[in-house]
Design an enzyme around this catalytic site. Sequence first.
Site, short mmCIF file in Angstrom:
data_model
loop_
_atom_site.label_atom_id
_atom_site.label_comp_id
_atom_site.label_asym_id
_atom_site.label_seq_id
_atom_site.Cartn_x
_atom_site.Cartn_y
_atom_site.Cartn_z
N LYS A 290 0.81 -1.22 0.00
CA LYS A 290 0.00 0.00 0.00
C LYS A 290 0.85 1.27 0.00
O LYS A 290 2.06 1.25 0.17
CB LYS A 290 -0.98 -0.03 1.17
CG LYS A 290 -2.12 -1.02 0.93
CD LYS A 290 -3.25 -0.86 1.92
CE LYS A 290 -4.42 -1.78 1.55
NZ LYS A 290 -5.52 -1.68 2.52
N ARG A 325 -3.56 -10.05 5.07
CA ARG A 325 -4.03 -10.14 3.69
C ARG A 325 -2.93 -9.59 2.80
O ARG A 325 -2.55 -8.43 2.92
CB ARG A 325 -5.33 -9.35 3.52
CG ARG A 325 -5.94 -9.39 2.13
CD ARG A 325 -7.26 -8.62 2.10
NE ARG A 325 -7.91 -8.67 0.80
CZ ARG A 325 -7.68 -7.80 -0.19
NH1 ARG A 325 -6.82 -6.80 -0.01
NH2 ARG A 325 -8.30 -7.93 -1.34
#
Length: 352
Positions: A290, A325
């Site tokens: 991210k 995740r």
Amino acid sequence: MKSYFRPTGFVDAPFGYDGRVARLAGGLTWFSAVEVIERSGGKRVSQRLVPISEIDTANPLWARLTAPRAAIQLGERTVRFSEPSVMAILNRTPDSFSDGGRHATDDEAAAAAVAMAAEGAAIIDVGGESTRPGSAEVWEQDEILRVAPVIERLAKAGVAVSIDTRKSAVMADALSRGAGMVNDVSGLTHDERALETIANAGCPVVIMHTQGGPETMQRDPQYEDALLDVYDWLETRIDAAVAAGIARDKILVDPGIGFGKTVRHNLEILNGLSLFHGLGVPVLLGASRKRIVGALSNEAPVDRRLGGSLALVMTAIGQGVQMVRVHDAFESVQAIRVWRGLRDAALSPPTL
């Protein structure tokens, strides 16, 4: 006045510390103190470190911190939370921020998912709509067409599958084809029928925090206290889910790194991850590749963020997070296995 308990003072093993350490959520992490935070009118009014020996164990927060988390069932697969595990990402989208368009055909996508399961991923999370900042909503039938064939293939192969969607119609279709869990980035707020759909299915669900939708969430996110605000929001959504008929022991929470949060907000949440165990349900963290990794590493592009992603995996499991995740299944599973080896050694001390 509201109180929060954040476990801290982590130790490798409990030996020799009777009455001075406690096991976190039935996992492989022990803690020796709790940061007790008190909040009034939206602001922190006090915070103090309290040794385990001085904690009021009659406080309901204590039971939530220490109670083992029930396993969940996805088809024939049982996923346990006594040790950390990996949820691997499989995007069937042309525009996801990291791997959009990577799996062009159903066969390629299914093969990639089976490979990640073979590498040790406990669950494959299949998504057909990008929710990156600025992305537009996808029509639910297009979303179904993207994910349905792959879910069917994986279910027939005995792979545990989660459907990553905000829409009840997509949830219902995926569950009918063999998906065993729903992962909703909107925290079951986008579609008013989502709560009922999941309650009727009786399946596990991940409730993720977000502030705003993908189109607008990164324009100017604001919090009084990012860590506590996210905690309170998730607590409210858990209560709503339970009231709708979803069993509490089938709920997981995700603090939603990058969803309506600045880099500073994300860092505050990551540093305080252990707080979320006070919700009494398993915690999932999705921070793979991210923006926060790029922001902290000279704007590294998405395909150069493995090291930072693994650092966040280790940060998470070091605070007792039960599932991560990730895009990089093999590397993440390997990191967790090394951590588990260190933990096993600590739990088998040499004889004095």
